[in-house]
Write a protein that holds these residues in place. Structure first.
Motif, short mmCIF file in Angstrom:
data_model
loop_
_atom_site.label_atom_id
_atom_site.label_comp_id
_atom_site.label_asym_id
_atom_site.label_seq_id
_atom_site.Cartn_x
_atom_site.Cartn_y
_atom_site.Cartn_z
N ALA A 13 0.84 -1.20 0.00
CA ALA A 13 0.00 0.00 0.00
C ALA A 13 0.87 1.25 0.00
N VAL A 14 1.97 1.22 0.74
CA VAL A 14 2.88 2.37 0.78
C VAL A 14 3.56 2.53 -0.58
N ARG A 16 2.43 1.56 -3.53
CA ARG A 16 1.42 2.08 -4.48
C ARG A 16 1.20 3.57 -4.25
N ARG A 17 1.15 3.97 -3.00
CA ARG A 17 0.95 5.39 -2.68
C ARG A 17 2.10 6.22 -3.23
N LYS A 20 1.69 6.58 -6.92
CA LYS A 20 0.54 7.45 -7.20
C LYS A 20 0.90 8.92 -6.94
N ASP A 21 1.53 9.18 -5.80
CA ASP A 21 1.92 10.56 -5.47
C ASP A 21 2.93 11.11 -6.48
N ILE A 31 7.13 13.57 -0.88
CA ILE A 31 6.60 12.26 -0.53
C ILE A 31 7.24 11.76 0.76
N LEU A 35 5.29 11.02 4.37
CA LEU A 35 5.31 9.71 4.99
C LEU A 35 5.85 9.80 6.42
N GLU A 38 3.36 11.45 8.81
CA GLU A 38 2.26 10.55 9.15
C GLU A 38 2.71 9.34 9.96
#
Length: 109
Positions: A13-14, A16-17, A20-21, A31, A35, A38
Motif C-alpha cells: 500500500a505504501v 502504491r501510494r 501514485k503521489d 513524498i 510519509l 504521518e
C-alpha cells in the motif's frame, strides 16, 4: 521456485501510494516528508528520505527505480567488497552483462 515473492499488503500500500503521489507530480522530498509526518515506517524501520523514494536509476535502487515493483527480478547487479582502509563494506555496480535477469510473475496477495 526461483523468483517467487509474497506481497506484504501493508508495505505494498505504501509503495502504491509512492507511485501514485509521484505520478501526481509530488517530488521525492515531498513524498518522504509526508510519509514521515504521518509516522509511516520506512524500510527497516528507518525514516523516509528523498533518496529512499527515488534512489539511483542506474543502480536500480529506491522505490521508484526498483525493478521488483514491475516484476522484473535482477540478481548480481551490485557487488560488495570491504574497504581495506576503513573496514566498511562498499558497493559497486557489476557490468550489465553479468546481471541475471528474470521476468517474474505477480504474486497473489
Amino acid at each position: 521456485m526461483r523468483g517467487d515473492r509474497t506481497i506484504n499488503q501493508a508495505e505494498a500500500a505504501v509503495v502504491r501510494r509512492i507511485f501514485k503521489d509521484y505520478l501526481a507530480g509530488k517530488s521525492s522530498r515531498t513524498i518522504a516528508f509526508e510519509l514521515n509526518r504521518e509516522g509511516v515506517a520506512g524500510p527497516q524501520g528507518s525514516q523516509w528520505g528523498p533518496s529512499t523514494v527515488h534512489g539511483k536509476p542506474k543502480r536500480g535502487v529506491g522505490i521508484l527505480n526498483n525493478e521488483l515493483y514491475v516484476v522484473r527480478l535482477v540478481w548480481n547487479r551490485l557487488r560488495y567488497v570491504k574497504d581495506p582502509d576503513t573496514g566498511k563494506r562498499v558497493s559497486g555496480l557489476n557490468p550489465e552483462s553479468e546481471w541475471v535477469v528474470q521476468a517474474g510473475r505477480a504474486a497473489q496477495g
